[in-house]
Design a protein around this motif. Structure first.
Motif, PDB file in Angstrom:
ATOM      1  N   TYR A   1       0.861  -1.185   0.000  1.00 54.75           N
ATOM      2  CA  TYR A   1       0.000   0.000   0.000  1.00 54.75           C
ATOM      3  C   TYR A   1       0.896   1.234   0.000  1.00 54.75           C
ATOM      4  CZ  TYR A   1      -4.333  -2.196   2.023  1.00 54.75           C
ATOM      5  OH  TYR A   1      -5.462  -2.913   2.275  1.00 54.75           O
ATOM      6  N   THR A   2       0.261   2.399  -0.140  1.00 53.05           N
ATOM      7  CA  THR A   2       0.887   3.645   0.288  1.00 53.05           C
ATOM      8  C   THR A   2       0.219   4.006   1.608  1.00 53.05           C
ATOM      9  OG1 THR A   2      -0.729   5.053  -0.817  1.00 53.05           O
ATOM     10  CG2 THR A   2       1.285   4.463  -2.081  1.00 53.05           C
ATOM     11  N   LEU A   3       0.869   4.861   2.387  1.00 55.61           N
ATOM     12  CA  LEU A   3       0.220   5.308   3.627  1.00 55.61           C
ATOM     13  C   LEU A   3      -1.090   6.024   3.314  1.00 55.61           C
ATOM     14  CD1 LEU A   3       3.138   6.462   5.942  1.00 55.61           C
ATOM     15  CD2 LEU A   3       1.476   4.648   6.375  1.00 55.61           C
ATOM     16  N   GLY A   4      -1.119   6.770   2.219  1.00 57.96           N
ATOM     17  CA  GLY A   4      -2.362   7.433   1.820  1.00 57.96           C
ATOM     18  C   GLY A   4      -3.486   6.438   1.592  1.00 57.96           C
ATOM     19  N   ALA A   5      -3.165   5.316   0.950  1.00 64.67           N
ATOM     20  CA  ALA A   5      -4.181   4.299   0.674  1.00 64.67           C
ATOM     21  C   ALA A   5      -4.687   3.656   1.955  1.00 64.67           C
ATOM     22  CB  ALA A   5      -3.621   3.239  -0.272  1.00 64.67           C
ATOM     23  N   VAL A   6      -3.782   3.365   2.877  1.00 61.09           N
ATOM     24  CA  VAL A   6      -4.218   2.710   4.117  1.00 61.09           C
ATOM     25  C   VAL A   6      -5.027   3.676   4.988  1.00 61.09           C
ATOM     26  CG1 VAL A   6      -2.157   3.018   5.576  1.00 61.09           C
ATOM     27  CG2 VAL A   6      -3.546   0.978   5.834  1.00 61.09           C
ATOM     28  N   PHE A   7      -4.659   4.966   5.007  1.00 61.16           N
ATOM     29  CA  PHE A   7      -5.467   5.938   5.756  1.00 61.16           C
ATOM     30  C   PHE A   7      -6.825   6.158   5.088  1.00 61.16           C
ATOM     31  CE2 PHE A   7      -1.609   7.308   8.075  1.00 61.16           C
ATOM     32  CZ  PHE A   7      -2.149   7.374   9.353  1.00 61.16           C
ATOM     33  N   ALA A   8      -6.876   6.173   3.761  1.00 62.97           N
ATOM     34  CA  ALA A   8      -8.162   6.299   3.063  1.00 62.97           C
ATOM     35  C   ALA A   8      -9.041   5.088   3.363  1.00 62.97           C
ATOM     36  CB  ALA A   8      -7.930   6.459   1.557  1.00 62.97           C
ATOM     37  N   GLN A   9      -8.432   3.897   3.372  1.00 65.55           N
ATOM     38  CA  GLN A   9      -9.185   2.683   3.712  1.00 65.55           C
ATOM     39  C   GLN A   9      -9.710   2.771   5.141  1.00 65.55           C
ATOM     40  OE1 GLN A   9      -7.029  -1.040   3.475  1.00 65.55           O
ATOM     41  NE2 GLN A   9      -8.679  -2.151   4.479  1.00 65.55           N
ATOM     42  N   ALA A  10      -8.889   3.257   6.051  1.00 63.90           N
ATOM     43  CA  ALA A  10      -9.308   3.386   7.456  1.00 63.90           C
ATOM     44  C   ALA A  10     -10.501   4.328   7.581  1.00 63.90           C
ATOM     45  CB  ALA A  10      -8.145   3.866   8.314  1.00 63.90           C
ATOM     46  N   ASN A  11     -10.495   5.409   6.825  1.00 64.69           N
ATOM     47  CA  ASN A  11     -11.610   6.356   6.886  1.00 64.69           C
ATOM     48  C   ASN A  11     -12.894   5.709   6.362  1.00 64.69           C
ATOM     49  OD1 ASN A  11     -12.508   9.142   7.453  1.00 64.69           O
ATOM     50  ND2 ASN A  11     -12.899   9.183   5.264  1.00 64.69           N
ATOM     51  N   SER A  12     -12.817   5.027   5.234  1.00 62.27           N
ATOM     52  CA  SER A  12     -13.997   4.338   4.693  1.00 62.27           C
ATOM     53  C   SER A  12     -14.472   3.235   5.639  1.00 62.27           C
ATOM     54  CB  SER A  12     -13.678   3.729   3.323  1.00 62.27           C
ATOM     55  OG  SER A  12     -13.477   4.733   2.382  1.00 62.27           O
ATOM     56  N   HIS A  13     -13.528   2.533   6.219  1.00 62.14           N
ATOM     57  CA  HIS A  13     -13.815   1.474   7.190  1.00 62.14           C
ATOM     58  C   HIS A  13     -14.569   2.052   8.395  1.00 62.14           C
ATOM     59  CE1 HIS A  13     -12.275  -1.143  10.587  1.00 62.14           C
ATOM     60  NE2 HIS A  13     -12.778  -2.055   9.790  1.00 62.14           N
ATOM     61  N   THR A  14     -14.149   3.226   8.836  1.00 60.68           N
ATOM     62  CA  THR A  14     -14.808   3.902   9.956  1.00 60.68           C
ATOM     63  C   THR A  14     -16.260   4.215   9.616  1.00 60.68           C
ATOM     64  OG1 THR A  14     -12.712   4.830  10.717  1.00 60.68           O
ATOM     65  CG2 THR A  14     -14.725   5.950  11.445  1.00 60.68           C
ATOM     66  N   ILE A  15     -16.480   4.785   8.441  1.00 66.37           N
ATOM     67  CA  ILE A  15     -17.845   5.137   8.027  1.00 66.37           C
ATOM     68  C   ILE A  15     -18.710   3.881   7.934  1.00 66.37           C
ATOM     69  CG2 ILE A  15     -19.230   6.093   6.130  1.00 66.37           C
ATOM     70  CD1 ILE A  15     -16.762   7.996   5.619  1.00 66.37           C
ATOM     71  N   HIS A  16     -18.150   2.797   7.428  1.00 67.22           N
ATOM     72  CA  HIS A  16     -18.876   1.517   7.354  1.00 67.22           C
ATOM     73  C   HIS A  16     -19.312   1.069   8.761  1.00 67.22           C
ATOM     74  CE1 HIS A  16     -19.525  -2.784   6.674  1.00 67.22           C
ATOM     75  NE2 HIS A  16     -18.585  -3.028   7.559  1.00 67.22           N
ATOM     76  N   HIS A  17     -18.416   1.157   9.723  1.00 67.25           N
ATOM     77  CA  HIS A  17     -18.779   0.757  11.088  1.00 67.25           C
ATOM     78  C   HIS A  17     -19.768   1.731  11.719  1.00 67.25           C
ATOM     79  CE1 HIS A  17     -16.633  -2.948  11.953  1.00 67.25           C
ATOM     80  NE2 HIS A  17     -15.798  -2.527  11.007  1.00 67.25           N
ATOM     81  N   TYR A  18     -19.708   2.999  11.344  1.00 70.57           N
ATOM     82  CA  TYR A  18     -20.718   3.943  11.820  1.00 70.57           C
ATOM     83  C   TYR A  18     -22.109   3.527  11.347  1.00 70.57           C
ATOM     84  CZ  TYR A  18     -17.226   7.541  13.207  1.00 70.57           C
ATOM     85  OH  TYR A  18     -16.227   8.261  13.791  1.00 70.57           O
ATOM     86  N   ALA A  19     -22.210   3.001  10.123  1.00 71.31           N
ATOM     87  CA  ALA A  19     -23.508   2.542   9.622  1.00 71.31           C
ATOM     88  C   ALA A  19     -24.036   1.404  10.490  1.00 71.31           C
ATOM     89  CB  ALA A  19     -23.381   2.104   8.157  1.00 71.31           C
ATOM     90  N   ILE A  20     -23.162   0.505  10.884  1.00 70.69           N
ATOM     91  CA  ILE A  20     -23.573  -0.604  11.762  1.00 70.69           C
ATOM     92  C   ILE A  20     -23.992  -0.051  13.124  1.00 70.69           C
ATOM     93  CG2 ILE A  20     -22.828  -2.728  12.915  1.00 70.69           C
ATOM     94  CD1 ILE A  20     -20.813  -3.043  10.510  1.00 70.69           C
ATOM     95  N   ILE A  21     -23.212   0.891  13.636  1.00 67.36           N
ATOM     96  CA  ILE A  21     -23.553   1.530  14.919  1.00 67.36           C
ATOM     97  C   ILE A  21     -24.923   2.192  14.813  1.00 67.36           C
ATOM     98  CG2 ILE A  21     -22.953   3.423  16.480  1.00 67.36           C
ATOM     99  CD1 ILE A  21     -19.953   2.698  15.912  1.00 67.36           C
ATOM    100  N   ASN A  22     -25.225   2.794  13.676  1.00 65.72           N
ATOM    101  CA  ASN A  22     -26.528   3.433  13.484  1.00 65.72           C
ATOM    102  C   ASN A  22     -27.662   2.422  13.654  1.00 65.72           C
ATOM    103  OD1 ASN A  22     -27.304   6.089  13.152  1.00 65.72           O
ATOM    104  ND2 ASN A  22     -26.595   6.207  11.041  1.00 65.72           N
ATOM    105  N   TYR A  23     -27.480   1.215  13.124  1.00 64.00           N
ATOM    106  CA  TYR A  23     -28.489   0.161  13.299  1.00 64.00           C
ATOM    107  C   TYR A  23     -28.625  -0.214  14.780  1.00 64.00           C
ATOM    108  CZ  TYR A  23     -29.111  -0.710   8.326  1.00 64.00           C
ATOM    109  OH  TYR A  23     -29.429  -0.591   6.988  1.00 64.00           O
ATOM    110  N   ILE A  24     -27.517  -0.283  15.472  1.00 60.43           N
ATOM    111  CA  ILE A  24     -27.561  -0.608  16.900  1.00 60.43           C
ATOM    112  C   ILE A  24     -28.275   0.503  17.667  1.00 60.43           C
ATOM    113  CG2 ILE A  24     -26.176  -1.027  18.985  1.00 60.43           C
ATOM    114  CD1 ILE A  24     -24.024  -2.268  17.094  1.00 60.43           C
ATOM    115  N   LEU A  25     -27.936   1.762  17.368  1.00 60.49           N
ATOM    116  CA  LEU A  25     -28.608   2.887  18.023  1.00 60.49           C
ATOM    117  C   LEU A  25     -30.117   2.821  17.797  1.00 60.49           C
ATOM    118  CD1 LEU A  25     -26.121   5.747  17.058  1.00 60.49           C
ATOM    119  CD2 LEU A  25     -26.581   4.947  19.394  1.00 60.49           C
ATOM    120  N   GLU A  26     -30.507   2.544  16.567  1.00 60.93           N
ATOM    121  CA  GLU A  26     -31.936   2.447  16.235  1.00 60.93           C
ATOM    122  C   GLU A  26     -32.586   1.305  17.016  1.00 60.93           C
ATOM    123  OE1 GLU A  26     -35.433   3.575  14.282  1.00 60.93           O
ATOM    124  OE2 GLU A  26     -33.487   4.577  14.212  1.00 60.93           O
TER     125      GLU A  26
END
Length: 166
Positions: A117-142
């Protein structure tokens, strides 16, 4: 500041807003089917991903399988906030060359592999990964009937808004 880091910091501020609004019992509530995961396990998982990136070793290797997995972060809002603030501080103060090549160790289901990877790619993946888990958290909150007023929480920035579809 680099746009990837700026975007990451903006995304992680949502974790801070969420943690500031929760109590410990809600953070660690794993009562919802079908997966019985808690908001805390998702927050801990998100932060562990970033922690692994910052644990880049002298051989330029990031091991995404070497996570802290702290139960305190999963169950105590103050511990989760401290971990979050640690990650945010590192993002704010580290000199990160986004073009630097690194090797990422991960397990995609068939055992550990090494991926360039590049560090940019791994940080971009981490950001998308975070948003994906936020969606799951949203279901739990609901499911827990916990109000959280952030209409973009768990929504990828590229997702069309309903108002744009008419």
């Amino acid at each position: 500041m680099n746009i990837i880091i700026e975007s990451t910091l903006k995304t992680l501020q949502k974790s801070k807003k969420l943690l500031d609004s929760l109590q410990d019992d809600t953070l660690c509530n794993a009562s919802l089917a079908p997966y019985y995961s808690s908001i805390g396990t998702h927050i801990r998982h998100i932060l562990d991903f970033y922690d692994c990136i910052f644990n880049l070793n002298s051989d330029n290797i990031i091991d995404l399988t070497a996570r802290r997995r702290s139960k305190d972060v999963e169950c105590k809002c103050d511990c989760a906030l401290a971990y979050l603030n640690e990650i945010i501080d590192k993002l704010n103060h580290s000199k990160i060359n986004m073009d630097e090549t690194v090797i990422v160790i991960d397990d995609l289901g068939l055992g550990k592999i090494e991926i360039q990877y590049t560090l940019g790619a791994v940080f971009a993946q981490a950001n998308s990964h975070t948003i994906h888990h936020y969606a799951i958290i949203n279901y739990i909150l609901e499911g827990l009937k916990v109000p959280f007023s952030d209409t973009d929480f768990g929504v990828n920035p590229t997702t069309p808004k309903l108002s744009n579809l008419n």
